[in-house]
Design an enzyme around this catalytic site. Structure first.
Site, short mmCIF file in Angstrom:
data_model
loop_
_atom_site.label_atom_id
_atom_site.label_comp_id
_atom_site.label_asym_id
_atom_site.label_seq_id
_atom_site.Cartn_x
_atom_site.Cartn_y
_atom_site.Cartn_z
N ALA A 69 0.86 -1.17 0.00
CA ALA A 69 0.00 0.00 0.00
C ALA A 69 0.91 1.23 0.00
O ALA A 69 2.08 1.16 0.38
CB ALA A 69 -0.90 -0.01 1.23
N GLY A 114 0.73 -4.98 0.89
CA GLY A 114 -0.47 -5.11 0.06
C GLY A 114 -0.20 -5.86 -1.24
O GLY A 114 -1.12 -6.43 -1.83
N GLU A 117 -0.37 -9.41 -0.33
CA GLU A 117 -1.79 -9.67 -0.06
C GLU A 117 -2.58 -9.78 -1.37
O GLU A 117 -3.49 -10.60 -1.47
CB GLU A 117 -2.36 -8.56 0.84
CG GLU A 117 -1.75 -8.63 2.23
CD GLU A 117 -2.03 -7.39 3.07
OE1 GLU A 117 -1.63 -6.28 2.65
OE2 GLU A 117 -2.64 -7.53 4.14
N GLU A 137 4.73 -4.89 7.23
CA GLU A 137 3.98 -3.83 7.93
C GLU A 137 4.44 -3.60 9.37
O GLU A 137 4.42 -2.47 9.86
CB GLU A 137 2.48 -4.15 7.93
CG GLU A 137 1.81 -4.03 6.57
CD GLU A 137 1.86 -5.29 5.74
OE1 GLU A 137 2.63 -6.22 6.08
OE2 GLU A 137 1.13 -5.36 4.73
N1 CAA Z 1 4.56 3.19 -0.75
C1 CAA Z 1 4.94 4.35 -1.32
N2 CAA Z 1 6.04 4.47 -2.07
C2 CAA Z 1 6.80 3.37 -2.25
C3 CAA Z 1 6.47 2.13 -1.68
C4 CAA Z 1 5.29 2.07 -0.89
N3 CAA Z 1 4.86 0.92 -0.34
N4 CAA Z 1 7.42 1.23 -2.00
C5 CAA Z 1 8.30 1.88 -2.77
N5 CAA Z 1 7.93 3.19 -2.92
C6 CAA Z 1 8.63 4.24 -3.66
C7 CAA Z 1 9.86 4.71 -2.93
O1 CAA Z 1 9.51 5.64 -1.93
C8 CAA Z 1 10.66 5.32 -4.04
O2 CAA Z 1 10.11 6.57 -4.35
P1 CAA Z 1 11.06 7.86 -4.65
O3 CAA Z 1 11.84 7.45 -5.86
O4 CAA Z 1 10.11 8.96 -4.88
O5 CAA Z 1 11.92 8.00 -3.45
C9 CAA Z 1 10.36 4.40 -5.21
O6 CAA Z 1 9.14 3.73 -4.87
C10 CAA Z 1 11.43 3.37 -5.44
O7 CAA Z 1 11.65 2.67 -4.23
P2 CAA Z 1 13.07 2.56 -3.49
O8 CAA Z 1 13.94 3.69 -3.89
O9 CAA Z 1 12.83 2.37 -2.04
O10 CAA Z 1 13.61 1.22 -4.17
P3 CAA Z 1 14.61 0.16 -3.53
O11 CAA Z 1 14.94 -0.78 -4.64
O12 CAA Z 1 15.71 0.83 -2.81
O13 CAA Z 1 13.74 -0.61 -2.41
C11 CAA Z 1 11.80 -1.77 -1.55
C12 CAA Z 1 12.63 -1.36 -2.80
C13 CAA Z 1 12.61 -2.74 -0.69
C14 CAA Z 1 10.56 -2.45 -2.09
C15 CAA Z 1 11.45 -0.50 -0.74
O14 CAA Z 1 10.91 0.48 -1.62
C16 CAA Z 1 10.43 -0.76 0.34
O15 CAA Z 1 10.78 -1.29 1.38
N6 CAA Z 1 9.16 -0.36 0.11
C17 CAA Z 1 8.10 -0.47 1.08
C18 CAA Z 1 7.65 -1.90 1.30
C19 CAA Z 1 6.60 -1.94 2.39
O16 CAA Z 1 6.85 -1.65 3.54
N7 CAA Z 1 5.39 -2.33 2.00
C20 CAA Z 1 4.28 -2.43 2.93
C21 CAA Z 1 3.44 -1.19 2.82
S1 CAA Z 1 2.21 -1.09 4.07
C22 CAA Z 1 0.95 -2.06 3.51
O17 CAA Z 1 1.01 -2.67 2.46
C23 CAA Z 1 -0.25 -2.12 4.40
C24 CAA Z 1 -1.28 -3.11 4.02
O18 CAA Z 1 -1.17 -4.29 4.30
C25 CAA Z 1 -2.51 -2.67 3.40
#
Ligand code: CAA
Length: 263
Positions: A69, A114, A117, A137
């Site tokens: 998400a 998400g 999921e 999360e």
């Molecule tokens: N939400 C918003 N933006 C996200 C995102 C997310 N879940 N995942 C990645 N992005 C964005 C980053 O912020 C980045 O944006 P900018 O270029 O503007 O900075 C872009 O996508 C590229 O990502 P990274 O630079 O971080 O890429 P990376 O290769 O270094 O890392 C990753 C990749 C390990 C997937 C890392 O982006 C990450 O950890 N993302 C979040 C994963 C996460 O925590 N997901 C769970 C979300 S909460 C949820 O899903 C709740 C639910 O159950 C409903």
């Protein structure tokens, strides 16, 4: 065909009966913001109601399936707003889970939060060798909110689900296969074609019977055995009002096992 800004419903060029729900928001690794969520629900509705679609692939491209998400969108939301946000997410993913046709998630890159999921809402998961799956999360101080605490333990069992949800760690493809989160692991550049191949075999099968089988299994997992058996009995006997049953049994009697052809 565009559903909206970030989601398309495409037809696989080699398999006209296989539809692809393509999520395409590369700048955020396909993170599910409100718009993407809405478009996924709409795409699920379209492939569900289109009779020319006999199987479905969920695909996010090579770099990411879906990285979760949208954290930036969620971060400042209030409790009241989050109640709605979470409902919309759950409803969209449930619409995918309820597509009455075989559905496979083609996972290349990240399927986190998400995204994992969403993958759980498919019938099968084909995973690229370098993919990473997980429910991170907890590392954000929250828990999965799009079905992860419910669908993950149903698929891989409670202890393995707790391991993933409590630690938030990323699972590699091989481990995903071992714990039943992945059904097949293939080279990253073969994820899409392997996923298509996996469901294309159902394209000329008995569509009504396949839908009944999916519904009986999925609804049955949500209930007690007795109710599940009742769901099965009604679905099974209901098929005797369909062409699938007529063609299937006539085909067996006239031509032998496995020889029936379906509309
Ligand atoms: N939400 C918003 N933006 C996200 C995102 C997310 N879940 N995942 C990645 N992005 C964005 C980053 O912020 C980045 O944006 P900018 O270029 O503007 O900075 C872009 O996508 C590229 O990502 P990274 O630079 O971080 O890429 P990376 O290769 O270094 O890392 C990753 C990749 C390990 C997937 C890392 O982006 C990450 O950890 N993302 C979040 C994963 C996460 O925590 N997901 C769970 C979300 S909460 C949820 O899903 C709740 C639910 O159950 C409903």
């Amino acid at each position: 065909e565009n559903v909206g800004e970030f989601v398309r419903v495409e037809v696989d060029p080699d398999n006209p009966a296989v539809a692809v729900i393509r999520i395409d928001r590369p700048k955020a690794l396909n993170a599910l913001n409100g718009r993407v969520t809405e478009e996924i629900a709409e795409a699920a509705a379209r492939v569900s109601s289109d009779d020319s679609v006999r199987a479905v692939v969920l695909y996010g491209g090579e770099r990411a399936f879906v990285a979760g998400a949208d954290i930036k969108e969620m971060a400042e939301l209030t409790h009241a707003k989050m109640l709605e946000y979470s409902r919309a997410l759950q409803n969209a993913l449930t619409a995918v889970a309820r597509i009455p046709k075989p559905v496979v998630a083609a996972i290349s890159g990240y399927a986190l939060g998400g995204g994992c999921e969403l993958a759980l809402c498919a019938d099968f998961r084909v995973v690229g060798a370098k993919a990473r799956l997980g429910q991170p999360e907890i590392l954000l101080g929250v828990i999965p909110g799009a079905g992860g605490t419910q669908r993950l333990p149903r698929l891989i069992g409670p202890a393995k689900a707790k391991d993933l949800v409590f630690t938030g760690r990323h699972v590699k493809a091989e481990e995903a296969l071992e714990i039943g989160l992945a059904d097949r692991v293939v080279e990253d550049d073969e994820v899409y074609s392997a996923a298509v191949e996996l469901v294309a075999r159902y394209a000329d099968g008995p569509a009504v019977a396949l839908a009944a089988a999916k519904e009986a299994i999925d609804r049955g997992l949500e209930t007690d055995l007795d109710t599940g058996l009742e769901i099965e009995r009604l679905q099974f006997s209901g098929l005797f009002a369909t062409e699938d049953q007529k063609a299937g049994m006539r085909g067996f009697i006239e031509q032998g096992p496995g020889k029936a052809t379906f509309e």
